[in-house]
Scaffold this active site. Structure first.
Site, PDB file in Angstrom:
ATOM      1  CG  HIS A 180      -2.132  -0.864   0.993  1.00 44.40           C
ATOM      2  ND1 HIS A 180      -2.933  -1.296   2.017  1.00 44.40           N
ATOM      3  CD2 HIS A 180      -2.662  -1.362  -0.138  1.00 44.40           C
ATOM      4  CE1 HIS A 180      -3.906  -2.035   1.506  1.00 44.40           C
ATOM      5  NE2 HIS A 180      -3.750  -2.094   0.205  1.00 44.40           N
ATOM      6  NE  ARG A 189      -7.858  23.064  -3.269  1.00 43.02           N
ATOM      7  CZ  ARG A 189      -7.737  22.217  -4.290  1.00 43.02           C
ATOM      8  NH1 ARG A 189      -6.540  21.925  -4.765  1.00 43.02           N
ATOM      9  NH2 ARG A 189      -8.810  21.664  -4.821  1.00 43.02           N
ATOM     10  NE  ARG A 212     -10.200  28.192  -2.357  1.00 44.03           N
ATOM     11  CZ  ARG A 212     -10.381  26.885  -2.496  1.00 44.03           C
ATOM     12  NH1 ARG A 212     -11.215  26.438  -3.419  1.00 44.03           N
ATOM     13  NH2 ARG A 212      -9.747  26.037  -1.736  1.00 44.03           N
ATOM     14  CD  GLU A 246     -16.419  26.102  -3.779  1.00 45.37           C
ATOM     15  OE1 GLU A 246     -15.712  25.100  -3.927  1.00 45.37           O
ATOM     16  OE2 GLU A 246     -16.062  27.064  -3.091  1.00 45.37           O
ATOM     17  CG  ASN A 292     -12.641  18.951  -6.164  1.00 50.77           C
ATOM     18  OD1 ASN A 292     -12.703  18.298  -7.194  1.00 50.77           O
ATOM     19  ND2 ASN A 292     -11.534  19.500  -5.743  1.00 50.77           N
ATOM     20  NE  ARG A 328     -13.759  17.953  -1.475  1.00 52.59           N
ATOM     21  CZ  ARG A 328     -13.295  19.154  -1.808  1.00 52.59           C
ATOM     22  NH1 ARG A 328     -14.094  20.208  -1.770  1.00 52.59           N
ATOM     23  NH2 ARG A 328     -12.071  19.313  -2.199  1.00 52.59           N
ATOM     24  CB  CYS A 354      -9.963  25.135 -10.237  1.00 53.10           C
ATOM     25  SG  CYS A 354     -11.208  25.708  -9.078  1.00 53.10           S
TER      26      CYS A 354
HETATM   27  C1  PEP Z   1     -13.583  22.500  -5.633  1.00 51.79           C
HETATM   28  O1  PEP Z   1     -14.426  22.475  -4.746  1.00 51.79           O
HETATM   29  O2  PEP Z   1     -13.718  21.939  -6.736  1.00 51.79           O
HETATM   30  C2  PEP Z   1     -12.310  23.216  -5.433  1.00 51.79           C
HETATM   31  C3  PEP Z   1     -11.440  23.342  -6.402  1.00 51.79           C
HETATM   32  O3  PEP Z   1     -12.038  23.681  -4.195  1.00 51.79           O
HETATM   33  P1  PEP Z   1     -11.543  22.753  -2.985  1.00 51.79           P
HETATM   34  O4  PEP Z   1     -11.242  21.397  -3.552  1.00 51.79           O
HETATM   35  O5  PEP Z   1     -10.369  23.428  -2.413  1.00 51.79           O
HETATM   36  O6  PEP Z   1     -12.725  22.754  -2.091  1.00 51.79           O
HETATM   37 MG    MG Z   2     -14.349  23.786  -3.049  1.00 56.33          MG
END
Ligand code: PEP
Ligand code: MG
Length: 589
Positions: A198, A305, A342, A440, A463, A474, A511
């Site tokens: 792993h 980020r 951001r 988002e 995401n 997620r 992104c």
């Molecule tokens: C997302 O939510 O797709 C994003 C790029 O921001 P994070 O993954 O930092 O929440």
């Molecule tokens: Mg996000």
């Protein structure tokens, strides 16, 4: 590196490819450490059991945090490996057994736990099957985690490892590999370890070179020495001389160049076969990620980020001046390329911030812009530091988790106020600093016509958009089957965002992790996305894919796909149409 110390070449087993150049750092394992051992009176038994239960709970929290971190890095393989650890931890048999043993042996929990683990390891070691041997390492890994929580001490990998370390240790446990950040850990060397372990899978998915079959006793006297490892050939060179070092440094750079796939001379960036320009931008989390911009030919920073710069620290204590110095470094390293910065996206999967610790559902809690607007001092300090570096390059400010246009308006007002104040204090600030919104949250998609009219650019965060639209966390493996980037609802949302941004005449980038998947690239181009932002190491495979596509074809396929109602069918169509352009490991052939 010195010519005075004798160069030593060792041959090991290649596990994870790539060249790493750094300094040898010895990582000891907790089970080898001395844990306190003492007897307890009957009156203390329940207290010891309570300690054990709390250690298990804390271990589970650690593992969930680690999973979230890995999910963000796009290390899906690692996420599922950690998931098996969580399952093992939740096995009621284990807890009941341990509690019974504490009652029987009347010793402190560490002692009982350690002896149970040693018995368990003895049993496991008799088994020849490599699958079971693999499980043994997972058990060892888990027991170290529990011991660490029973007997608190700083976690080695996050706190004490100096930058540019090449870790050497007897045997690498998966969580150490998973916790290693690339800035700190350049490579791994172990005495024991196989290609299918792993730890090896995680090292590969993170792109960290790894060589096994090297004795720790041989390396131990050279702690802190310069070292080169070649994960492809299995060669380890301790105290390399100048000539060797130059050779490997060149190989290292050539490797990156090859991976970076040069942008063709005479073309304006990355273009499709029929000349459509697509910007390939980098997602950045720390200062060392910035060193990858040039080798991978990133065309800008699509997402910085910023919350990761302060990971684990108290945001309240981050002075404007300290942030200013950090942001200056970012702008310098970006060398004039666009930097989409951001503002802090804290809360939710990024971890809680003090007063919101008790949120019952952090993903739906006081996250991103909500936190910033409620904690204006923190927000304003960051804005001031950012505005002050605006003359140093092409800075753009991105607001996280916008779910309502009012949040954007409030943030814009604060930015304007901060700019006025700074100018009155004599600071220079760029005339124009574009302000953008992360899209988002589903409400932001539905309101994106209004949002687009009020800001200068949009960034689609798939995401979170996938998690909130499909109601699937997620980072939770159990609901992973519901977390579908190719779900028609997600595709329709992306289409709508692109259309509304087009009407407002502002640019859009995407992104989320979806941007790094070359199989998704045709669909995203077909939907009108022209800016993709992902971890630098994925840029080459994207560039290769983009340069082999032509717009009429991707638009035709996208049109067909948009009529479909099922994510799995959509994925099959994409695989059938574009799969032949990929090799087995997802790289373009
Ligand atoms: C997302 O939510 O797709 C994003 C790029 O921001 P994070 O993954 O930092 O929440
Ligand atoms: Mg996000």
């Amino acid at each position: 590196m010195s010519d005075l110390l004798e160069e030593m070449i060792l041959n090991g087993a290649p596990i994870s490819g790539g060249i790493a150049i750094g300094k040898l750092f010895f990582l000891e394992t907790l089970l080898e450490e001395i844990v306190p051992e003492f007897s307890i009176p009957t009156t203390e038994v329940e207290k010891e059991i309570g300690r054990y239960r709390r250690a298990v709970l804390s271990s589970r929290e650690d593992l969930h945090d680690l999973q979230r971190f890995l999910a963000k890095e796009g290390s899906t393989e690692a996420v599922s490996i950690i998931d098996t650890h969580i399952q093992m931890l939740e096995d009621p048999f284990m807890t009941t057994f341990m509690e019974k043993k504490i009652r029987q042996r009347m010793k402190n929990t560490e002692t009982v736990f350690r002896s149970v683990m040693i018995d368990y390891e003895k049993e496991f070691s008799k088994v020849k099957d490599s699958f079971f041997k693999q499980r043994l390492l997972d058990v060892k890994d888990l027991s170290q985690r529990i011991l660490r929580n029973l007997h608190p001490r700083k976690t080695l990998l996050t706190e004490e490892i100096p930058e540019n370390s090449v870790i050497f240790t007897k045997e690498l446990i998966p969580s150490s590999t998973a916790e290693a950040s690339k800035g700190q850990v350049k490579g791994f060397i172990t005495e024991i370890g196989g290609t299918t372990s792993h730890a090896a899978l995680i090292a590969k998915s993170k792109g960290i070179p790894y060589v096994a079959n090297i004795s720790t006793d041989t390396l131990y006297p050279h702690k802190g020495a310069d070292v080169i490892i070649d994960g492809k050939t299995g060669i380890v060179i301790v105290n390399p001389n100048e000539v060797t070092l130059e050779k490997y440094q060149k190989d290292f750079e050539d490797n990156l160049q090859k991976k970076g796939l040069e942008i063709d001379e005479g073309t304006d960036g990355t273009v499709t076969k029929d000349g459509v320009k697509v910007d390939l931008l980098a997602n950045i989390e720390n200062l060392s990620d910035l060193d990858l911009l040039i080798p991978y030919n990133a065309e800008g920073i699509g997402l910085f980020r910023s919350e990761f710069l302060f990971f684990g620290k108290e945001l309240q204590n981050f002075a404007e001046e300290d942030q200013f110095i950090l942001y200056q470094k970012v702008m310098n390293k970006a060398r004039g390329m666009p930097v989409i910065f951001r503002t802090f996206d804290v809360g939710g999967d990024k971890g809680n911030v003090n007063q919101y610790d008790a949120e019952p559902n952090p993903a739906l809690g006081c996250r991103g812009i909500r936190f910033l607007l409620r904690n204006r001092e923190i927000f304003v300090h960051q804005l001031r530091a950012l505005l002050r570096v605006s003359p140093d390059g092409d800075l753009r400010i991105l607001l996280p988790m916008i779910s309502d246009v009012g949040e954007l308006l409030q943030a814009k007002e604060l930015i304007q106020e901060a700019a006025l104040e700074l100018r009155s204090e004599g600071h220079e600030i760029a005339d124009e600093i574009p302000i953008g919104c992360m899209i988002e949250v589903p409400s932001a998609v539905l309101m994106c016509d209004h949002i687009a009219r009020e800001c200068d650019f949009l960034s689609i965060g798939t995401n979170d958009l996938i998690q909130y639209t499909l109601a699937a966390d997620r980072a939770t493996q159990e609901v992973h089957p519901f977390y579908k980037p190719s779900h028609p609802s997600i595709l329709r949302m992306i289409k709508r965002i692109i259309e509304e941004a087009g009407k407002a005449n502002i640019p859009v980038s995407l992104c989320g992790e979806m941007a790094s998947d070359p199989l998704m690239a045709p669909l995203l181009l077909g939907l009108g996305v022209r800016k993709l932002s992902c971890a630098s190491r994925f840029i080459p495979r994207l560039r290769k894919m983009v340069t082999e596509l032509s717009l009429p074809k991707v638009e035709k396929v996208t049109e067909e796909v948009l009529r479909l109602e099922n994510a799995d069918v959509i994925e099959t169509v994409l695989k059938e149409t574009f799969g032949s352009m990929l090799t087995d490991d997802g790289v373009c052939s």
